[in-house]
Design a protein around this motif. Structure first.
Motif, short mmCIF file in Angstrom:
data_model
loop_
_atom_site.label_atom_id
_atom_site.label_comp_id
_atom_site.label_asym_id
_atom_site.label_seq_id
_atom_site.Cartn_x
_atom_site.Cartn_y
_atom_site.Cartn_z
N ILE A 53 -61.66 22.92 6.71
CA ILE A 53 -61.55 22.71 8.04
C ILE A 53 -61.54 21.43 8.38
CG2 ILE A 53 -63.34 23.32 10.15
CD1 ILE A 53 -64.46 25.73 8.51
N GLU A 67 -58.57 20.21 10.88
CA GLU A 67 -58.97 20.01 12.27
C GLU A 67 -59.61 18.76 12.73
OE1 GLU A 67 -58.17 22.60 14.48
OE2 GLU A 67 -57.46 23.70 12.74
N ASP A 68 -60.20 18.21 11.58
CA ASP A 68 -61.15 16.80 12.34
C ASP A 68 -61.47 15.96 11.08
OD1 ASP A 68 -62.51 15.10 13.73
OD2 ASP A 68 -63.68 16.15 14.91
N SER A 99 -58.55 17.31 20.53
CA SER A 99 -59.61 18.18 20.29
C SER A 99 -60.11 17.72 18.94
CB SER A 99 -59.08 19.50 20.48
OG SER A 99 -58.95 19.54 21.98
N THR A 100 -61.35 17.34 19.09
CA THR A 100 -61.98 17.39 17.70
C THR A 100 -63.00 18.83 17.70
OG1 THR A 100 -64.34 16.65 19.05
CG2 THR A 100 -62.83 15.03 18.17
N ILE A 101 -63.44 19.02 16.57
CA ILE A 101 -64.30 20.08 16.32
C ILE A 101 -65.36 20.30 17.29
CG2 ILE A 101 -65.98 21.35 14.81
CD1 ILE A 101 -64.07 20.45 12.63
N GLN A 112 -63.75 21.66 20.33
CA GLN A 112 -63.44 22.91 20.37
C GLN A 112 -64.61 23.73 20.58
OE1 GLN A 112 -60.52 24.07 17.16
NE2 GLN A 112 -60.34 22.03 16.74
N TYR A 164 -69.21 26.22 15.27
CA TYR A 164 -67.72 26.38 15.04
C TYR A 164 -67.37 27.43 14.03
CZ TYR A 164 -62.79 24.89 13.80
OH TYR A 164 -61.48 24.94 13.74
N PRO A 176 -57.20 28.52 12.76
CA PRO A 176 -57.63 28.28 14.28
C PRO A 176 -56.55 27.68 14.91
CG PRO A 176 -59.42 27.53 12.48
CD PRO A 176 -58.17 28.09 11.78
N LYS A 177 -55.55 26.67 14.21
CA LYS A 177 -54.61 26.27 15.07
C LYS A 177 -53.64 27.15 15.90
CE LYS A 177 -50.98 23.01 14.38
NZ LYS A 177 -51.19 22.07 15.16
#
Length: 814
Positions: free
Chosen positions: A83, A87-88, A120-122, A125, A164, A204-205
């Motif tokens: 993740i 994502e981050d 956008s960071t976790i 989000q 999250y 998630p993307k």
């Protein structure tokens, strides 16, 4: 130079003031949307309603969002790394926002008015998913930033990541990674390998674009990119990377897979709770534990399924679903496409017949496979003419199938596939624990997903002879005995409550003449039942039937009541039979044992009326409330209401003993295959054969099975309760009683057993060779009869030693 510096300083100061002013203005505009600290720490996930058996097996889930929350400690390390990589990467080091990414996103928003990517960071989000909409506007973005900054101050990084992992949407109605693991792989997160974890970390993307079921090629590219990121960041080694990147895609749509199929049970629970909780029921995270036993439920499912199929095959083959000769030589994908348009169920397959020989048929299955059907898989299929008749027995396969026929096949352990058809008949089963009324198993029809009408609770059908034991119990309570003689002969009744004169008959039109009450019940003689009710009176009998839970207002107020002309549900019948099973006590059936909130608070705990055998009485309550007592239960000592005794134990036992003869000698003889002396029961078939029943029990459990057509079509010539409903009852009870000790209904010590004349029901004469033993209430024992015979020289009579002991015992009783 100093002048230039001063200008730059003032410009910088002016810029800072302007930025501060703009920031404050933005904050002032969105501050009402920023959650309080209490709201941040009191976030509630939308969790579906889940329904379980008594032994903790899932049987149903209701809610638009499939979600199974986990805590941070349950997140697999490889998933967390995947993740972060996707994502981050800087999650543990930034204050909630990525400054460079945010700057880029702000510029895009200002110049285009739309968000084009990045930033956008976790944490952001999480803020968006919990507190905001997904509209792409300047205001929403800044609100998201302020919420993210506040979250970072009030919550730990682990708490944010936990939110999250549990909230993010991952496609197929799955919210959160644990739900996604179940939906795509049918496993828990802890059971997934690195490749599978990387696959769902890529969702998630864009859940639809990277869905491994819908777009496997794109999903594979996304998965391998994440694996490469993990390797580059040093989160996995080269060997792990290589193994994972070479792994095939194994994802498929698993949906919600219950441990036990019990659709009718789940819907009953959902409907009952919805009356109390409304639509909040579907997202409040409640867990319901029912009284269902998972093993018995599976046995009930199998018994009804097999029983319906056996009836359906006995009555012949109704032909193919349709014939598509154009598909016989069509490409594989066209054949499969055509077959998949036809709905099927269970593990059956829709199939296209490709070719036939005299003894085999070659078929294309809807899953693309080929199958060869043997003659043994087809030879049952006599043509269906109507419910009473079938055509000639087929001799070769072309008598049954031709190329182009689209048919249904069901799997078979020995034959591979068997020709099948969707049954039109229905059957239903309910099984109760007679001590407290807890429902152990319930099947409301052949297939819940085909037809959700619950025939156990919603269908009111005539029980026929299945109702007779209740009439006979009334007779025994009013002075009749099992040896009472009733004349089974033609009779005409002019009942004012009937439209015309009534001439009842027995099945087959045969009359037996003078008949003992015991024989009349186990042979199910209609005339005797009608004569009994005529003598007892309809109104007094209706009042008596309250003891079994029946409402007199819902029953016929005429002599047809004796033949089971009332419209009753299988649940009502089983509840009545529970009185016979438990020794004469009235219990109430119930299904929901306990309801628990998401915080494990008990919202409801059943307090069933229970037969008191080993309890300690606490109090004798007032105002008509039931007595309370202490019961030893599986979860400790509980204070429960004591079931009222509604039937004299002596009457109850005599009825039980007669119904044991139904299985030994009468219409339930097939049940002898169970080799149980403790079981009793009664068949039931309406005069026109529209309903077929069997209800049976021992001292612990009562089970009722109903079979028939929803449109009340007759079941056909030669079909009775003993041929349609008794076989699934046997199949179910074989499992339910397996490895259990015999459980006889309690026999009161006050009952008396004497020898009787089988023809007259009177006390047997001394030395009478055809005498039978019969059970009597002490006040109803027939008087002693004696032969006027000379006494032998030694003064001895011709009484046997057994008769002397019997007479001596009776003298002591009276």
């Amino acid at each position: 130079m100093s002048k230039v510096l001063k200008i730059l300083f003032f410009l910088g100061l002016l810029g800072a003031i302007s930025v501060a002013g703009v920031t404050y203005a933005i904050y002032y505009n969105v501050k009402d949307k920023i959650p309080t600290v209490a709201e941040l720490k009191d976030i509630e996930l939308r969790i579906p309603l889940r329904i379980y058996t008594a032994d903790n097996k899932l049987i149903g889930e209701f809610g638009e969002q499939r979600r199974t929350p986990i805590n941070y400690a349950e997140i697999p390390p490889n998933l967390e790394n995947a993740i972060l990589a996707a994502e981050d990467t800087n999650f543990y080091h930034h204050p909630g926002v990525d400054i460079l990414g945010l700057a880029r996103a702000v510029v895009q928003l200002i110049t285009t008015g739309q968000k084009q990517g990045g930033g956008s960071t976790i944490t952001m989000q999480v803020a968006r998913n919990y507190f905001l909409s997904f509209e792409q506007t300047f205001t929403r973005k800044f609100t998201e930033i302020f919420i993210a900054l506040k979250m970072e101050r009030e919550l730990s990084k682990h708490e944010i990541l936990e939110l999250y992992v549990n909230k993010i949407y991952l496609g197929k109605r799955s919210y959160g990674f644990e739900a996604a693991a179940q939906v795509y792989y049918g496993k828990t997160l802890a059971e997934l390998d690195l490749a599978q974890l990387a696959m769902i970390a890529g969702l998630p993307k864009a859940p639809s674009r990277y869905n491994p079921v819908v777009n496997p090629s794109r999903a594979l590219i996304r998965r391998n990119w994440i694996l490469q990121r993990l390797l580059t960041l040093g989160m996995i080694d080269k060997e792990s990377y290589q193994t994972a990147v070479e792994a095939p895609i194994t994802a498929k749509n698993h949906g919600v897979a219950p441990d036990v199929e019990a659709g009718y049970v789940s819907e009953m629970v959902r409907a009952e709770l919805h009356d109390t909780f409304g639509d909040d029921l579907y997202n409040a995270g409640m867990t319901v534990y029912t009284t269902i036993d998972s093993g018995k439920q599976k046995a009930a499912n199998a018994a009804i399924f097999r029983g319906v199929l056996n009836y359906d095959m006995r009555h012949g083959y109704r032909g193919s679903i349709e014939t598509r000769t154009d598909l016989v030589d069509a490409p594989l994908d066209e054949q499969v496409k055509g077959l998949k348009k036809i709905a099927t169920f269970e593990d059956w397959q829709t199939a296209l017949i490709i070719s036939t020989t005299d003894t085999t048929a070659d078929a294309r299955l809807a899953n693309g496979d080929r199958a060869t059907l043997s003659w043994d898989a087809l030879k049952w299929a006599k043509p269906y003419l109507d419910e009473n008749s079938q055509g000639e027995e087929p001799k070769i396969v072309p008598d049954i199938l031709v190329p182009g026929d689209i048919v249904r096949l069901r799997p078979d352990e020995k034959l591979g596939w068997i020709l099948a058809q969707k049954p039109t008949v229905q059957s239903a089963l309910i099984s109760l624990n007679s001590t407290d009324g807890s429902i152990q198993a319930l099947v409301g029809g052949f297939n819940f997903y085909e037809n959700k009408f619950n025939r156990i609770t919603q269908s009111k059908r005539q029980p026929g002879s299945n109702f007779k034991p209740f009439i006979y119990a009334s007779a025994l309570d009013r002075g009749y005995t099992a040896a009472s003689i009733i004349n089974d002969a033609p009779v005409v009744f002019n009942d004012a409550n009937l439209a015309s004169a009534w001439r009842p008959t027995n099945d087959g039109g045969k009359f037996y003449g003078p008949t003992r009450l015991r024989q009349a019940l186990y042979r199910s003689q209609n005339i005797v039942s009608v004569r009994l009710l005529d003598d007892l009176g309809v109104r007094p009998t209706l009042n008596y039937l309250r003891r079994f839970g029946f409402n007199p207002d819902e029953l016929p107020h005429n002599l047809s009541l004796s033949l089971g002309s009332a419209n009753l549900s299988p649940l009502q019948i089983a509840t009545g039979y529970a009185v016979f099973s438990n020794g004469g006590y009235q219990v109430q059936p119930y299904l929901i044992d306990k309801v628990v909130s998401r915080d494990q608070e008990v919202l409801f705990q059943a307090n069933p009326i229970t037969v008191c055998r080993t309890c300690t009485q606490l109090e004798n309550t007032q105002d008509g409330k039931p007595q309370m007592g202490l019961f030893n239960t599986t979860d400790g000592v509980r204070n429960l209401p004591i079931a009222p005794q509604v039937l004299d134990p002596e009457v109850n036992y005599i009825i039980y003993d007669i119904m044991r003869d139904v299985i030994k000698y009468g219409t339930g003889r097939r049940a002898r295959v169970l080799n149980r002396d403790d079981i009793a029961g009664k068949t039931g078939t309406t005069n026109d054969g529209r309903d077929a029943w069997f209800s049976g029990f021992n001292g612990d459990i009562v089970t009722s099975v109903w079979s028939g057509f929803d449109n009340s079509t007759p079941l056909g010539r030669g079909e009775w309760g003993g041929s349609v409903s008794l076989p699934p009852w046997i199949d179910y009870m074989r499992y339910a009683l397996n490895e259990t000790e015999s459980s006889f209904v309690h026999k009161p010590s006050s009952l008396v057993t004497v020898r009787i004349d089988p023809k007259t029901g009177e006390r047997a004469l001394p030395g009478q060779k055809d005498a039978l033993f019969e059970i009597f209430r002490k006040k109803n024992v027939p008087p002693q009869r004696k032969l006027d015979l000379p006494t032998l020289d030694n003064g001895a009579s011709n009484e046997s030693q057994e008769e002397k002991q019997e007479n001596s015992a009776l003298e002591n009783l009276f």
